[in-house]
Design a protein around this motif. Structure first.
Motif, mmCIF file in Angstrom:
data_model
loop_
_atom_site.group_PDB
_atom_site.id
_atom_site.type_symbol
_atom_site.label_atom_id
_atom_site.label_comp_id
_atom_site.label_asym_id
_atom_site.label_seq_id
_atom_site.Cartn_x
_atom_site.Cartn_y
_atom_site.Cartn_z
ATOM 1 N N ILE A 74 -60.964 -34.973 -55.126
ATOM 2 C CA ILE A 74 -60.426 -33.616 -55.070
ATOM 3 C C ILE A 74 -61.543 -32.720 -54.559
ATOM 4 O O ILE A 74 -62.603 -32.624 -55.169
ATOM 5 C CB ILE A 74 -59.935 -33.153 -56.453
ATOM 6 N N THR A 76 -63.082 -28.984 -53.066
ATOM 7 C CA THR A 76 -62.929 -27.539 -53.183
ATOM 8 C C THR A 76 -62.394 -27.011 -51.855
ATOM 9 O O THR A 76 -62.870 -27.403 -50.788
ATOM 10 C CB THR A 76 -64.283 -26.872 -53.507
ATOM 11 N N GLU A 116 -58.680 -25.399 -60.587
ATOM 12 C CA GLU A 116 -59.683 -26.382 -61.007
ATOM 13 C C GLU A 116 -59.497 -26.815 -62.464
ATOM 14 O O GLU A 116 -59.895 -27.911 -62.843
ATOM 15 C CB GLU A 116 -61.103 -25.891 -60.749
ATOM 16 N N GLU A 119 -57.447 -30.054 -62.627
ATOM 17 C CA GLU A 119 -57.993 -31.252 -61.987
ATOM 18 C C GLU A 119 -57.911 -32.468 -62.912
ATOM 19 O O GLU A 119 -57.679 -33.587 -62.471
ATOM 20 C CB GLU A 119 -59.445 -30.996 -61.577
ATOM 21 N N LYS A 141 -59.034 -28.035 -54.884
ATOM 22 C CA LYS A 141 -59.084 -27.239 -56.106
ATOM 23 C C LYS A 141 -59.621 -25.851 -55.784
ATOM 24 O O LYS A 141 -60.387 -25.670 -54.838
ATOM 25 C CB LYS A 141 -59.936 -27.919 -57.172
#
Length: 181
Positions: A74, A76, A116, A119, A141
């Motif tokens: 994942i 950013t 986030e 997640e 995220k």
């Protein structure tokens, strides 16, 4: 991973995510998995029932194998590159997240944005409920929902809020820039 369909997708297309495979029952599904493993030259081991009982895997509904794989990456969200995204403000469960991923992929959407804090919901349940679709999409995220929506607005994305009892979206042009909330 203990789900047959997800395992088949990983074995055929995402070999790099696989860490280890354990087979502990002989059945049609495990025979098929062993054939794929041999063709792909992936190491595996057959383990006995005592090991399974100690690990309490026999208490989980399974299909005769365990596939240990690396967690889905994942990233950013830094740059907005694609034309369509699904932004989940607050995912309610791993199962619902997996189903959202599966349906997004069905509609050709390959970019999911999560808060986030959500997640942690990306786990084996998400893998199973996405029926392998998680391997074909990118998950990003974000920290701040409001700032992210503003970024999309500046890039001239059309922001579409979805609701369970909303209107039918089948007539939307999904080739243009959109973010679905």
């Amino acid at each position: 991973i203990i789900d047959y369909n997800t395992a088949i997708i990983l074995l055929k297309k995402f070999k790099k995510r696989i860490i280890n495979i354990k087979i502990f029952k002989k059945n049609e599904k495990t025979k098929n998995i062993i054939n794929i493993i041999k063709k792909k030259k992936i190491n595996f081991s057959i383990i006995n029932k005592k090991i399974i009982e100690r690990a309490r895997i026999d208490k989980i509904k399974n299909q005769g194998f365990l596939l240990l794989c690396k967690k889905k990456k994942i990233k950013t969200l830094k740059k907005i590159k694609k034309k369509i995204y699904v932004l989940l403000e607050k995912a309610s469960s791993s199962g619902n997240l997996g189903r959202t991923i599966r349906y997004s992929y069905l509609f050709g959407i390959k970019n999911i944005i999560l808060n986030e804090k959500d997640e942690k919901l990306v786990n084996y349940i998400t893998e199973k409920s996405s029926v392998g679709a998680i391997n074909f999409i990118k998950i990003f995220k974000i920290k701040n929902l409001k700032k992210t929506i503003e970024k999309f607005k500046k890039k001239q994305f059309k922001i579409i809020g979805l609701a369970q009892k909303g209107c039918n979206i089948e007539h939307y042009d999904f080739k243009r820039k959109k973010i679905l909330l």
